[in-house]
Write a protein that holds these residues in place. Structure first.
Motif, short mmCIF file in Angstrom:
data_model
loop_
_atom_site.label_atom_id
_atom_site.label_comp_id
_atom_site.label_asym_id
_atom_site.label_seq_id
_atom_site.Cartn_x
_atom_site.Cartn_y
_atom_site.Cartn_z
N ASP A 91 -18.13 -25.28 3.49
CA ASP A 91 -18.58 -24.06 4.15
C ASP A 91 -17.63 -23.73 5.29
OD1 ASP A 91 -20.81 -24.04 2.48
OD2 ASP A 91 -21.94 -25.35 3.86
N SER A 92 -17.66 -22.47 5.71
CA SER A 92 -16.81 -22.04 6.82
C SER A 92 -17.64 -21.34 7.88
CB SER A 92 -15.71 -21.10 6.31
OG SER A 92 -14.89 -21.74 5.36
N PRO A 93 -18.53 -22.10 8.57
CA PRO A 93 -19.43 -21.44 9.53
C PRO A 93 -18.70 -20.79 10.71
CG PRO A 93 -19.60 -23.84 9.69
CD PRO A 93 -18.81 -23.54 8.47
N TYR A 94 -17.51 -21.24 11.01
CA TYR A 94 -16.79 -20.65 12.16
C TYR A 94 -15.57 -19.84 11.69
CZ TYR A 94 -19.68 -24.20 14.37
OH TYR A 94 -20.75 -24.97 14.76
N ALA A 95 -15.68 -19.27 10.49
CA ALA A 95 -14.53 -18.54 9.93
C ALA A 95 -14.18 -17.32 10.77
CB ALA A 95 -14.85 -18.12 8.50
N ASN A 96 -12.91 -17.09 10.87
CA ASN A 96 -12.38 -15.89 11.55
C ASN A 96 -11.45 -15.21 10.55
OD1 ASN A 96 -11.47 -14.01 13.46
ND2 ASN A 96 -9.88 -15.41 14.22
N LEU B 163 -13.60 -30.22 9.57
CA LEU B 163 -13.19 -28.81 9.49
C LEU B 163 -13.84 -27.98 10.59
CD1 LEU B 163 -13.33 -28.19 5.63
CD2 LEU B 163 -11.28 -28.15 7.08
N ASP B 164 -15.12 -28.21 10.83
CA ASP B 164 -15.82 -27.44 11.87
C ASP B 164 -15.31 -27.80 13.26
OD1 ASP B 164 -17.23 -26.19 9.86
OD2 ASP B 164 -19.02 -27.44 10.06
N ALA B 165 -15.03 -29.08 13.48
CA ALA B 165 -14.46 -29.49 14.77
C ALA B 165 -13.08 -28.87 14.95
CB ALA B 165 -14.36 -31.02 14.84
#
Ligand SMILES: *Cc1c(COP(=O)(O)O)cnc(C)c1O
Ligand SMILES: [Zn+2]
Length: 447
Positions: A424-429, A358-360
């Motif tokens: 988790d959504s560390p790069y959420a926009n 997901l992060d990638a």
């Protein structure tokens, strides 16, 4: 190699569509026991149960074909030359042009991805976006091969078990070829972005009370009993079409061989195709070395990665669970071909968690390229292999993105709104709700 023919068994196995000897310039060979069969024998497996390869007569092609042939075809307006698969036709499926069912496919972009490169720890990274194929995944490269074989064999009906990109692609190519498409989908979670394509392109779709393995068993039984051609990836002609991803990457690079090509592994057809194609180019002397290959699996669907880590080639099927549904396969059909390719290309196998995928994916998407979750296992895997020192930071790396961003929009929105349960959504926009006045907008922009 002489072709040892087995006429009687040829009639008893597979679909009895075209059970006669042919004069085509390729033959089928068993990956397990080397038994050979006629090139257009109607069978998907050897009598021993092994999967089959298409074997081309490379000696006949030597001297008659070169990379310059492929480069000149890239400038041509001829129907087959315009396809990023059939431009390489002597190495795909040497059949009469009128049987070729092409849209055309391929000709996908090889992107520079500098932001993704620095995220994974590389000086540079190129991403070949196979989601830019006509139905949004690399499956089109295989399907143009499979449906062409179906047409050459005189099939009027084709079938597959799939909830995913295979059924989307098969439905589209079958429609183009005027064939009836039968799609068998298992019970349970269905990827609607992909299923909607199968329905829209007109496939007759049956949802069976059972899992994927049950659907697969049923469709094989059906094809053997009726005049229906099976287009799951056990079909060797699909593998032939998919080889063109590697051919096209090298053509994109002016036939300069990268250090690494990295791709996801589910049913393991695609990595088998990549290594087979590149090994053929090498055998023909069209490239002077082979790249290394990294196959990336989801940790929840990792039979190849487990075997690799254990130093064995014996695969133990797993109960697969990953949010990257395109690689959610616990008992991959092309595992033997995979090992052969991994040996040929000095390959490695790695696994990544769904969170890493997901992060990638957030990085690939934010680069303005975008791909479905399974595709982004590629980038998560590159990051891991760079961190482990397997891939050097200054290596020339090409990652393959296998499917389009819009195949799975639920996951995109879920990630950016931080509503994916257990992740988790560390790069959420995330979008922001604001009032409808200019003052509200100004406050939002400043805030
Ligand atoms: C089919 C598919 C894969 C897996 O490819 P295999 O050949 O099954 O290993 C990966 N990504 C996407 C988007 C796919 O459709
Ligand atoms: Zn065999």
């Amino acid at each position: 190699m002489p072709v040892r023919r087995r006429r009687s068994s040829q009639l008893s196995v597979g679909c009895p569509l075209f059970p006669r000897e042919t004069d085509v310039r390729f033959h089928l060979a068993c990956v397990t026991c080397d038994q050979t069969y006629d090139g257009l024998a109607l069978r998907y497996r050897c009598d021993c149960g092994g999967t089959l390869d298409v074997v081309h007569d490379l000696d006949r092609l030597r001297g008659k074909l070169s990379t310059a042939t492929f480069d000149s075809r890239k400038l041509s307006r001829e129907r087959l030359d315009k396809s990023g698969v059939w431009r390489f036709r002597e190495l795909i499926l040497d059949v009469e042009p009128e049987h070729v069912v092409t849209k055309p496919e391929g000709n996908t972009n090889l992107y520079e991805a500098p932001k993704v490169a620095s995220w994974v720890g590389l000086d540079a990274l190129q991403l070949k976006h196979e989601g830019e194929n006509p139905t949004g995944s690399f499956k089109d490269r295989g399907m143009t091969g499979g449906v062409t074989a179906a047409k050459r064999l005189g099939a009027t009906r084709v079938a597959c078990a799939s909830t995913g990109n295979t059924s989307a692609s098969m439905a589209s190519y079958a429609s183009q070829a005027g064939m009836e498409a039968l799609v068998f989908i298992p019970d349970g979670k269905i990827a609607y972005g992909k299923l909607s394509q199968a329905l829209a392109y007109g496939a007759r779709t049956a949802q069976i009370a059972g899992d994927f393995d049950a659907a697969m068993a049923l469709v094989q039984e059906l094809c053997a009993a009726e005049n229906i051609y099976l287009l799951n990836s056990v079909n060797p002609f699909r593998i032939e079409g998919q080889k063109a991803i590697g051919f096209e990457i090298l053509q994109d690079l002016g036939w300069e061989v990268p250090d690494w090509i990295v791709l996801p592994g589910g049913n393991l057809g695609n990595n088998s195709a990549l290594s087979k194609g590149l090994s053929e180019l090498y055998a023909l002397g069209f490239i002077d070395k082979l790249p290394r290959m990294a196959v990336i699996q989801a940790a929840g669907a990792n039979p190849l990665a487990q075997a690799y880590a254990a130093g064995t080639e014996a695969l133990s099927p797993v109960a697969a669970k990953t949010l990257a549904t395109a690689i959610q396969i616990g008992n991959p059909v092309s595992w033997e071909k995979s090992w052969r390719g991994i040996r040929q290309l000095d390959g490695v196998v790695a696994q990544v968690s769904d969170q890493e995928i997901l992060d990638a994916k957030a990085q690939v998407d934010a680069q303005g390229i975008g791909a479905e979750p399974a595709s982004c296992a590629t980038v998560a895997g590159i990051k891991k292999l760079v961190a482990e020192g397997v891939i050097a930071p200054d290596a020339h790396v090409v990652g393959i993105l296998t499917g389009h961003l819009l195949k799975d929009p639920d996951i995109v929105v879920g990630y950016h709104q931080s509503t994916l349960e257990g992740f988790d959504s560390p790069y959420a926009n995330a979008p922001t709700r604001i009032g409808a006045t200019l003052a509200d907008v100004k406050a939002w922009l400043e805030g």
